[in-house]
Scaffold this motif. Structure first.
Motif, mmCIF file in Angstrom:
data_model
loop_
_atom_site.group_PDB
_atom_site.id
_atom_site.type_symbol
_atom_site.label_atom_id
_atom_site.label_comp_id
_atom_site.label_asym_id
_atom_site.label_seq_id
_atom_site.Cartn_x
_atom_site.Cartn_y
_atom_site.Cartn_z
ATOM 1 N N ALA A 365 -18.844 -82.770 -40.008
ATOM 2 C CA ALA A 365 -20.237 -82.500 -39.126
ATOM 3 C C ALA A 365 -20.103 -84.039 -38.851
ATOM 4 C CB ALA A 365 -21.182 -82.011 -40.173
ATOM 5 N N ALA A 366 -19.558 -85.277 -39.193
ATOM 6 C CA ALA A 366 -19.920 -86.653 -38.896
ATOM 7 C C ALA A 366 -19.776 -86.931 -37.698
ATOM 8 C CB ALA A 366 -19.388 -87.366 -39.429
ATOM 9 N N ASN A 367 -18.258 -86.205 -37.579
ATOM 10 C CA ASN A 367 -16.645 -86.117 -35.890
ATOM 11 C C ASN A 367 -17.808 -85.508 -34.593
ATOM 12 O OD1 ASN A 367 -14.920 -87.317 -35.014
ATOM 13 N ND2 ASN A 367 -13.494 -86.123 -36.564
ATOM 14 N N LEU A 368 -18.385 -84.274 -34.732
ATOM 15 C CA LEU A 368 -19.258 -84.091 -34.306
ATOM 16 C C LEU A 368 -20.377 -84.484 -33.396
ATOM 17 C CD1 LEU A 368 -19.243 -81.282 -32.135
ATOM 18 C CD2 LEU A 368 -20.824 -80.138 -33.791
ATOM 19 N N ALA A 369 -21.685 -85.395 -34.379
ATOM 20 C CA ALA A 369 -22.068 -86.082 -34.622
ATOM 21 C C ALA A 369 -21.678 -87.298 -33.782
ATOM 22 C CB ALA A 369 -22.736 -86.773 -35.743
ATOM 23 N N TRP A 370 -21.107 -88.021 -33.534
ATOM 24 C CA TRP A 370 -20.678 -89.271 -32.972
ATOM 25 C C TRP A 370 -20.419 -88.884 -31.228
ATOM 26 C CZ3 TRP A 370 -15.887 -89.832 -30.751
ATOM 27 C CH2 TRP A 370 -14.855 -89.419 -31.115
ATOM 28 N N LEU A 371 -19.203 -88.076 -31.860
ATOM 29 C CA LEU A 371 -18.985 -86.942 -30.488
ATOM 30 C C LEU A 371 -19.526 -86.579 -29.442
ATOM 31 C CD1 LEU A 371 -15.855 -86.160 -28.811
ATOM 32 C CD2 LEU A 371 -16.087 -84.494 -29.517
ATOM 33 N N THR A 372 -20.360 -86.681 -30.081
ATOM 34 C CA THR A 372 -22.442 -86.062 -29.391
ATOM 35 C C THR A 372 -23.606 -86.490 -28.946
ATOM 36 O OG1 THR A 372 -23.463 -84.440 -30.695
ATOM 37 C CG2 THR A 372 -21.596 -82.738 -29.697
ATOM 38 N N GLY A 373 -23.204 -87.999 -29.715
ATOM 39 C CA GLY A 373 -23.966 -88.665 -28.971
ATOM 40 C C GLY A 373 -25.187 -88.890 -29.928
ATOM 41 N N ASN A 374 -24.774 -88.066 -31.172
ATOM 42 C CA ASN A 374 -25.866 -88.481 -32.256
ATOM 43 C C ASN A 374 -24.926 -89.326 -33.785
ATOM 44 O OD1 ASN A 374 -27.883 -86.436 -31.829
ATOM 45 N ND2 ASN A 374 -26.706 -85.358 -31.131
ATOM 46 N N ALA A 375 -24.417 -90.381 -33.859
ATOM 47 C CA ALA A 375 -23.146 -90.850 -34.617
ATOM 48 C C ALA A 375 -24.667 -91.643 -36.067
ATOM 49 C CB ALA A 375 -22.821 -92.406 -33.678
ATOM 50 N N ALA A 376 -25.970 -91.721 -35.242
ATOM 51 C CA ALA A 376 -26.916 -92.634 -36.361
ATOM 52 C C ALA A 376 -26.883 -91.524 -37.493
ATOM 53 C CB ALA A 376 -27.822 -92.807 -35.827
ATOM 54 N N ALA A 377 -27.169 -90.398 -36.954
ATOM 55 C CA ALA A 377 -26.745 -89.029 -37.976
ATOM 56 C C ALA A 377 -26.200 -88.898 -38.905
ATOM 57 C CB ALA A 377 -27.709 -87.583 -37.383
ATOM 58 N N GLY A 378 -24.429 -88.823 -38.176
ATOM 59 C CA GLY A 378 -23.180 -88.777 -39.162
ATOM 60 C C GLY A 378 -23.212 -89.436 -39.847
ATOM 61 N N LEU A 379 -23.376 -90.802 -39.696
ATOM 62 C CA LEU A 379 -22.429 -92.255 -40.837
ATOM 63 C C LEU A 379 -22.837 -92.023 -41.918
ATOM 64 C CD1 LEU A 379 -21.118 -95.200 -41.308
ATOM 65 C CD2 LEU A 379 -23.943 -95.986 -40.560
ATOM 66 N N PRO A 380 -24.168 -91.137 -42.628
ATOM 67 C CA PRO A 380 -24.330 -90.975 -43.759
ATOM 68 C C PRO A 380 -23.607 -89.746 -44.287
ATOM 69 C CG PRO A 380 -26.563 -90.314 -42.522
ATOM 70 C CD PRO A 380 -25.852 -90.272 -41.786
ATOM 71 N N TRP A 381 -22.957 -88.805 -43.320
ATOM 72 C CA TRP A 381 -22.008 -87.622 -44.171
ATOM 73 C C TRP A 381 -21.349 -88.310 -44.001
ATOM 74 C CZ3 TRP A 381 -23.923 -84.735 -39.071
ATOM 75 C CH2 TRP A 381 -25.487 -84.144 -39.118
ATOM 76 N N ALA A 382 -20.660 -88.884 -42.963
ATOM 77 C CA ALA A 382 -19.257 -89.807 -43.208
ATOM 78 C C ALA A 382 -18.940 -90.652 -44.735
ATOM 79 C CB ALA A 382 -19.087 -90.558 -41.747
ATOM 80 N N GLN A 383 -19.121 -91.511 -44.491
ATOM 81 C CA GLN A 383 -19.623 -92.249 -45.661
ATOM 82 C C GLN A 383 -20.595 -91.693 -47.205
ATOM 83 O OE1 GLN A 383 -23.603 -94.949 -45.117
ATOM 84 N NE2 GLN A 383 -22.520 -96.243 -43.974
ATOM 85 N N ARG A 384 -20.656 -90.380 -47.043
ATOM 86 C CA ARG A 384 -20.484 -89.891 -48.130
ATOM 87 C C ARG A 384 -19.564 -89.044 -48.581
ATOM 88 N NH1 ARG A 384 -24.190 -84.146 -49.963
ATOM 89 N NH2 ARG A 384 -23.192 -84.731 -52.227
ATOM 90 N N ALA A 385 -18.532 -88.797 -47.566
ATOM 91 C CA ALA A 385 -17.530 -87.904 -47.631
ATOM 92 C C ALA A 385 -16.174 -88.945 -48.124
ATOM 93 C CB ALA A 385 -16.625 -87.438 -45.985
ATOM 94 N N VAL A 386 -16.691 -90.335 -47.285
ATOM 95 C CA VAL A 386 -15.809 -90.778 -48.147
ATOM 96 C C VAL A 386 -15.600 -91.355 -49.834
ATOM 97 C CG1 VAL A 386 -14.722 -93.854 -48.539
ATOM 98 C CG2 VAL A 386 -14.376 -92.352 -46.029
#
Length: 645
Positions: A365-386
């Motif tokens: 989900a975070a990967n798709l977010a930054w790729l579609t210009g929505n990186a800010a929305a995906g940041l908490p998802w990526a952080q939680r995954a880590v």
């Protein structure tokens, strides 16, 4: 019969037999007898299935032609070619003619053309259905009719009192065909209604629960009766007209089979998507895209059902679809992944799926977010995954989580720790022999190195990325590596060397139907040209790409394009214009939470320094403030208003 035979025996004539389907066997025997006795006789028989006799030539009468979907909002607003194309459609002409018969003032215009076209498409160009819909204009606007077609069998009634009963309502029309079927074919027809957009024979067999040969023979009978359409291709797909599908779905509900059939349909779609996900990462990418594109509507339907009924299946299907959505840069995919994130968020209370699956969904989900210009929305998802991956012993989940957080940090303007995260992800991908991830990560790090001044390191990384991409054999990945090569050459000031990789990236993304990434590559080519001093070549590309980004709705990209127009204006000493463009871009970035990347910020600061040297503080502040007040459409119009063609 004897009288008829005596009459036609020596004559040369055409005998028309209409509506033969309910007495098909008797008609077939009669025509065979007539042919033996009257060699100069020709017969034209209309029926919902062939007579099945020697000498017969079958002509499948198609539905009336319907207008194409408008391609863009501009098409909808235009009153030129698109409106003329709608007016020329057979189905639209019938609708307008019948509507004008009951409401003489009715006419096709730019306001009602789209809903009329939509009505005709949704009714599959079936003449009786269109006539019944047109008769409703005395009570409803065409927009209201279009909105109510989900209940079409109750809406489309009131045909001519002098017509046969089966021609007075849409329900009666389809009932007539249904009643002529044997029970096995009724069962197959209602079960096929679970498919949206058609099915291959394998899919139909898997979902309807019948042996393949029995399914094929049943489909053949339904094709012969014009209830199923066979789209000849490789493979052949079988689909129901939407009106027949809606009817079949109602019969499926009445039979109490909806849940079982939709569950079977969901299982098939998960298997299809998971197989395709593997192929999307390798040399089989194009065939996988073809399969998923053909079943896109089925996959949407399966996702809807999964999120309603089976959370773990929803996560599996969303995860399997994520790379497909990334390849096409589909905002629709981000909407589905948001739903998946909500499911993951409930995992603390209700255990849903395995921990690895949940981590991979967060990363995807975070990967798709930054790729579609929505990186800010995906940041908490990526952080939680880590965070979650620390408790899981799974290399795939680990390198996906770490690599995704690295890319997300880059695109949110928070680069601290990027190299460490990406390097660890790269090490894990190399150990696993995942050449797709190796190439993807190396190319991403190469761009990061180039943007932060490490050009020599970037060159080494992009060479390793190219080797890994070739080992993976994936054309989309090869396009991404070519894009990295073009960017690095551009950053190095080697414009002539950059052109080839950019051309390969644009061509590769076009071939893989990655329209958004193709647009990224064209925008980056324009940037390389501009930074290389080729303003006259760069500006026409910007004029085209800013329109495309506006249509795509990517506000961060629009701001970047406005800044590029501003940098061109600075180079031409049009400083007031540049100040207004930069003010507009700043306002858009703030609303979109789309900060500039580090290399963009450097060029921006240099341009602002030029403005402060060449403009008074009052003039610069006035223009900057005026730019911030512009809407996105106004800002784009201003950027194009004085740009050279």
């Amino acid at each position: 019969e004897d009288t008829l035979l005596d009459f036609v025996r020596l004559k040369r004539l055409l005998l028309i037999l209409d509506n033969c389907e309910h007495v098909i066997g008797s008609v077939a025997m009669l025509v065979a007898t007539l042919f033996r006795s009257a060699p100069s006789l020709a017969v034209l028989a209309t029926s919902r299935e062939a007579l099945g006799i020697s000498g017969e030539t079958v002509y499948q009468l198609p539905s009336m032609g319907v207008p194409p979907m408008p391609a863009t909002d501009h098409d909808r607003d235009a009153d030129g070619d698109w409106l003329s194309g709608v007016a020329a459609s057979e189905a639209v002409r019938l609708f307008v003619e019948r509507a004008a018969a009951v409401q003489p003032s009715f006419a096709l215009d730019a306001e009602n053309a789209e809903p009329i076209g939509d009505i005709c498409r949704r009714l599959d160009g079936i003449p009786l259905a269109i006539e019944l819909a047109a008769a409703r204009v005395t009570l409803l606007s065409v927009q209201d009719i279009d909105a109510r077609l989900g209940d079409r069998f109750r809406l489309l009634t009131g045909g001519s009192r002098t017509a046969l009963p089966r021609q007075q309502t849409l329900q009666a029309l389809i009932d007539w065909s249904w009643d002529l079927l044997e029970e096995p074919d009724r069962e197959l027809l209602r079960r096929l209604s679970v498919f949206v957009g058609g099915a291959t024979l394998d899919a139909a067999t898997a979902v309807t629960g019948k042996p393949e040969l029995e399914t094929l023979e049943g489909i053949g009978r339904l094709v012969d009766r014009s209830l199923v359409v066979a789209d000849r291709g490789s493979p052949t797909r079988y689909r129901l007209l939407e009106t027949i599908r809606v009817y079949g779905r109602e019969r499926l509900v009445a039979a109490g089979e909806v849940a079982d059939l939709r569950d079977a349909h969901l299982r098939f779609c998960i298997e299809l998507a998971e197989r395709a996900d593997v192929d999307l990462r390798g040399a089989g990418m194009m065939s996988a895209l073809d399969r998923l594109d053909a079943d896109a509507e089925n996959l949407r339907s399966a996702l809807e059902w999964a999120f309603e009924t089976d959370a773990e299946s929803a996560l599996r299907l969303a995860m399997a679809m994520a790379l497909y959505w990334r390849t096409h840069s589909m905002l629709e995919g981000l909407d589905w992944m948001r739903q998946a994130i909500e499911v993951v968020g409930q995992a603390d209370q209700v255990e849903v799926g395995s921990p690895v699956l949940r981590i991979r969904v967060l990363a995807a989900a975070a990967n798709l977010a930054w790729l579609t210009g929505n990186a800010a929305a995906g940041l908490p998802w990526a952080q939680r995954a880590v965070t979650l991956v620390a408790d899981v012993d799974d290399a795939t989940a680990r390198y996906e989580a770490l690599g995704t957080l690295a890319m997300t940090l880059i695109f949110t303007g928070e680069p601290e720790g990027v190299v460490e995260l990406a390097s660890e992800a790269l090490r894990l991908a190399e150990v696993a022999g995942d050449w797709f991830l190796v190439a993807y990560t190396e190319a991403g790090l190469a761009q990061w190195d180039a943007e932060t001044g490490g050009l020599e390191q970037a060159e080494q990384r992009v060479r390793r990325a190219a080797e890994a991409a070739d080992r993976a054999g994936n054309p989309g990945l090869q396009a991404f590596v070519a894009l990295s090569q073009g960017r690095i050459a551009g950053f190095s000031g080697r414009l002539a060397e950059a052109r080839g990789p950019f051309d390969r990236a644009i061509s590769g993304y076009g071939r893989t139907r990655a329209r958004r990434l193709e647009l990224v590559a064209r925008s980056d080519l324009a940037q390389a040209l501009r930074m290389g001093g080729e303003l006259e070549e760069a500006e026409p590309i910007y004029r085209d790409t800013i329109h495309a980004w506006l249509h795509a709705g990517n506000r961060g990209a629009i701001a970047n394009q406005l800044e590029s127009f501003a940098f061109i204006a600075v180079a031409r000493e049009a400083l007031e214009r540049a100040a207004r463009l930069l003010g507009a871009a700043e306002g858009i970035r703030e609303v979109a939470s789309a900060p500039m990347l580090s290399f963009e910020l450097r060029e921006h600061d240099e341009a602002v320094g030029r403005l402060r040297e060449g403009l008074s503080a009052a003039s610069m502040n006035a223009e900057w403030s005026a730019g911030r007040q512009l809407t996105i459409d106004e800002a784009v119009a201003f950027a194009l208003s004085q740009a050279r063609t």
